[in-house]
Design a protein around this motif. Structure first.
Motif, PDB file in Angstrom:
ATOM      1  N   LEU A  97      12.965  33.415  76.469  1.00  0.00           N
ATOM      2  CA  LEU A  97      11.985  32.442  76.936  1.00  0.00           C
ATOM      3  C   LEU A  97      12.634  31.088  77.200  1.00  0.00           C
ATOM      4  N   LEU A  98      13.501  30.651  76.287  1.00  0.00           N
ATOM      5  CA  LEU A  98      14.158  29.355  76.461  1.00  0.00           C
ATOM      6  C   LEU A  98      15.129  29.371  77.631  1.00  0.00           C
ATOM      7  N   ALA A  99      15.757  30.514  77.852  1.00  0.00           N
ATOM      8  CA  ALA A  99      16.666  30.619  79.001  1.00  0.00           C
ATOM      9  C   ALA A  99      15.896  30.489  80.310  1.00  0.00           C
ATOM     10  N   ASP A 100      14.676  31.024  80.342  1.00  0.00           N
ATOM     11  CA  ASP A 100      13.872  30.974  81.559  1.00  0.00           C
ATOM     12  C   ASP A 100      13.176  29.635  81.748  1.00  0.00           C
ATOM     13  N   ASN A 101      12.748  29.007  80.630  1.00  0.00           N
ATOM     14  CA  ASN A 101      11.986  27.761  80.750  1.00  0.00           C
ATOM     15  C   ASN A 101      12.253  26.851  79.553  1.00  0.00           C
ATOM     16  N   PRO A 102      13.410  26.188  79.516  1.00  0.00           N
ATOM     17  CA  PRO A 102      13.744  25.321  78.389  1.00  0.00           C
ATOM     18  C   PRO A 102      12.888  24.052  78.310  1.00  0.00           C
ATOM     19  N   SER A 103      12.093  23.787  79.325  1.00  0.00           N
ATOM     20  CA  SER A 103      11.265  22.582  79.299  1.00  0.00           C
ATOM     21  C   SER A 103       9.957  22.777  78.529  1.00  0.00           C
ATOM     22  N   ASN A 104       9.628  24.014  78.153  1.00  0.00           N
ATOM     23  CA  ASN A 104       8.373  24.306  77.468  1.00  0.00           C
ATOM     24  C   ASN A 104       8.503  23.985  75.981  1.00  0.00           C
ATOM     25  N   SER A 105       7.862  22.912  75.544  1.00  0.00           N
ATOM     26  CA  SER A 105       7.985  22.483  74.149  1.00  0.00           C
ATOM     27  C   SER A 105       7.366  23.486  73.181  1.00  0.00           C
ATOM     28  N   ASP A 106       6.368  24.253  73.633  1.00  0.00           N
ATOM     29  CA  ASP A 106       5.725  25.224  72.745  1.00  0.00           C
ATOM     30  C   ASP A 106       6.721  26.279  72.255  1.00  0.00           C
ATOM     31  N   ILE A 107       7.663  26.646  73.116  1.00  0.00           N
ATOM     32  CA  ILE A 107       8.647  27.653  72.725  1.00  0.00           C
ATOM     33  C   ILE A 107       9.558  27.112  71.633  1.00  0.00           C
ATOM     34  N   TRP A 108      10.044  25.890  71.810  1.00  0.00           N
ATOM     35  CA  TRP A 108      10.941  25.279  70.821  1.00  0.00           C
ATOM     36  C   TRP A 108      10.242  25.165  69.459  1.00  0.00           C
ATOM     37  N   VAL A 109       8.989  24.703  69.477  1.00  0.00           N
ATOM     38  CA  VAL A 109       8.262  24.509  68.217  1.00  0.00           C
ATOM     39  C   VAL A 109       8.011  25.847  67.535  1.00  0.00           C
ATOM     40  N   ALA A 110       7.562  26.856  68.294  1.00  0.00           N
ATOM     41  CA  ALA A 110       7.279  28.160  67.702  1.00  0.00           C
ATOM     42  C   ALA A 110       8.542  28.787  67.117  1.00  0.00           C
ATOM     43  N   TYR A 111       9.647  28.660  67.819  1.00  0.00           N
ATOM     44  CA  TYR A 111      10.922  29.201  67.336  1.00  0.00           C
ATOM     45  C   TYR A 111      11.343  28.491  66.049  1.00  0.00           C
ATOM     46  N   ALA A 112      11.219  27.172  66.040  1.00  0.00           N
ATOM     47  CA  ALA A 112      11.586  26.403  64.848  1.00  0.00           C
ATOM     48  C   ALA A 112      10.716  26.793  63.652  1.00  0.00           C
ATOM     49  N   LYS A 113       9.433  27.034  63.895  1.00  0.00           N
ATOM     50  CA  LYS A 113       8.546  27.428  62.799  1.00  0.00           C
ATOM     51  C   LYS A 113       8.985  28.749  62.185  1.00  0.00           C
ATOM     52  N   GLN A 114       9.422  29.672  63.019  1.00  0.00           N
ATOM     53  CA  GLN A 114       9.876  30.957  62.487  1.00  0.00           C
ATOM     54  C   GLN A 114      11.170  30.797  61.691  1.00  0.00           C
ATOM     55  N   LEU A 115      12.056  29.919  62.137  1.00  0.00           N
ATOM     56  CA  LEU A 115      13.267  29.637  61.368  1.00  0.00           C
ATOM     57  C   LEU A 115      12.910  29.036  60.010  1.00  0.00           C
ATOM     58  N   LYS A 116      11.947  28.122  60.010  1.00  0.00           N
ATOM     59  CA  LYS A 116      11.509  27.511  58.751  1.00  0.00           C
ATOM     60  C   LYS A 116      10.922  28.570  57.816  1.00  0.00           C
ATOM     61  N   ARG A 117      10.124  29.483  58.363  1.00  0.00           N
ATOM     62  CA  ARG A 117       9.524  30.538  57.542  1.00  0.00           C
ATOM     63  C   ARG A 117      10.604  31.413  56.906  1.00  0.00           C
ATOM     64  N   ARG A 118      11.756  31.511  57.556  1.00  0.00           N
ATOM     65  CA  ARG A 118      12.867  32.303  57.025  1.00  0.00           C
ATOM     66  C   ARG A 118      13.796  31.461  56.148  1.00  0.00           C
ATOM     67  N   ARG A 119      13.316  30.282  55.787  1.00  0.00           N
ATOM     68  CA  ARG A 119      14.054  29.355  54.923  1.00  0.00           C
ATOM     69  C   ARG A 119      15.349  28.874  55.571  1.00  0.00           C
ATOM     70  N   LYS A 120      15.355  28.823  56.879  1.00  0.00           N
ATOM     71  CA  LYS A 120      16.502  28.292  57.619  1.00  0.00           C
ATOM     72  C   LYS A 120      16.133  26.892  58.123  1.00  0.00           C
ATOM     73  N   LEU A 121      15.923  25.985  57.170  1.00  0.00           N
ATOM     74  CA  LEU A 121      15.420  24.659  57.500  1.00  0.00           C
ATOM     75  C   LEU A 121      16.399  23.870  58.351  1.00  0.00           C
ATOM     76  N   ASN A 122      17.668  23.903  58.010  1.00  0.00           N
ATOM     77  CA  ASN A 122      18.661  23.169  58.801  1.00  0.00           C
ATOM     78  C   ASN A 122      18.749  23.711  60.225  1.00  0.00           C
ATOM     79  N   ASP A 123      18.613  25.027  60.378  1.00  0.00           N
ATOM     80  CA  ASP A 123      18.639  25.624  61.715  1.00  0.00           C
ATOM     81  C   ASP A 123      17.412  25.190  62.518  1.00  0.00           C
ATOM     82  N   ALA A 124      16.258  25.103  61.844  1.00  0.00           N
ATOM     83  CA  ALA A 124      15.036  24.665  62.523  1.00  0.00           C
ATOM     84  C   ALA A 124      15.180  23.225  63.017  1.00  0.00           C
ATOM     85  N   ILE A 125      15.763  22.374  62.183  1.00  0.00           N
ATOM     86  CA  ILE A 125      15.982  20.974  62.561  1.00  0.00           C
ATOM     87  C   ILE A 125      16.942  20.884  63.736  1.00  0.00           C
TER      88      ILE A 125
END
Length: 213
Positions: free
Chosen positions: A121-149
């Motif tokens: 999704l990011l490769a096709d449309n990196p301007s979509n903020s919803d994708i970045w936020v949703a991806y970061a939330k999943q990283l946070k749920r996996r306790r990958k806080l630094n990766d989410a940041i």
């Protein structure tokens, strides 16, 4: 329910007897159904499976449903995948549906598949903020806080809407214990039009500086 799902259900319900058409009118006016068919395109025929998938995803993420969360995630994956398999990149619902599909995959333990969906999704449309936020939330749920940041910081360079990324970046910086940076990012989020009252309360005595013009 999303408007396109209300439109689908109204069309289904209203296709038979008079009382059902009256019930359908409580979802959306009959005149709007053709508009939604046109806006959603061919996916409209299969969108009810996506609707079911969203319902299962909501149940899976409900803290009061922990005992059945795994089963609900599996149901969400199957239902959303069905509609997605009938769709294609570039379709009106493709990105939002794929985000929800990635969420369901992650919850079902299919993290590699979930990451692949987000990255495509990011490769096709990196301007979509919803994708970045949703991806970061999943990283946070996996306790990958630094990766989410790190992901949100990367997204700030590419996303059109900076506000949502700044908002979640401030939250994650706070969770990391970096209160100074969280306060600075909160100010930037507020300047970008986000409501940050809850963030300010969480920061407490940490002053939130005025954002630079």
């Amino acid at each position: 329910m999303s408007d396109f799902i209300r439109g689908f259900l109204a069309g289904k319900i209203g296709s038979t007897s008079e009382w059902r058409r009256e019930a359908a009118s409580m979802l959306v006016p009959e005149s709007q159904i053709p508009q939604w068919k046109k806006r959603v395109g061919p996916d409209f025929l299969h969108v009810h499976h996506y609707c079911f998938g969203l319902s299962w995803l909501s149940k899976a993420e409900d803290p009061e449903n922990r005992s059945r969360a795994a089963w609900a995630y599996r149901q969400a994956v199957g239902e959303i995948d069905y509609t997605r398999s009938k769709s294609r990149p570039g379709a009106p619902l493709w990105e939002v549906m794929s985000i929800d599909y990635a969420r369901a995959l992650a919850g079902n333990g299919q993290w590699g598949e979930s990451q692949a969906v987000f990255q495509d999704l990011l490769a096709d449309n990196p301007s979509n903020s919803d994708i970045w936020v949703a991806y970061a939330k999943q990283l946070k749920r996996r306790r990958k806080l630094n990766d989410a940041i790190a992901l949100l910081e990367q997204g700030l360079e590419k996303a059109n809407k900076k506000g949502p990324l700044l908002y979640w970046l401030a939250i994650y910086q706070f969770d990391l214990g970096d209160l100074t940076r969280a306060a600075e990012t909160t100010a930037r989020a507020e300047a970008a039009g986000m409501k940050v009252d809850s963030l300010k309360r969480r920061l407490g005595r940490t002053a939130v500086p005025a954002a630079a013009d």
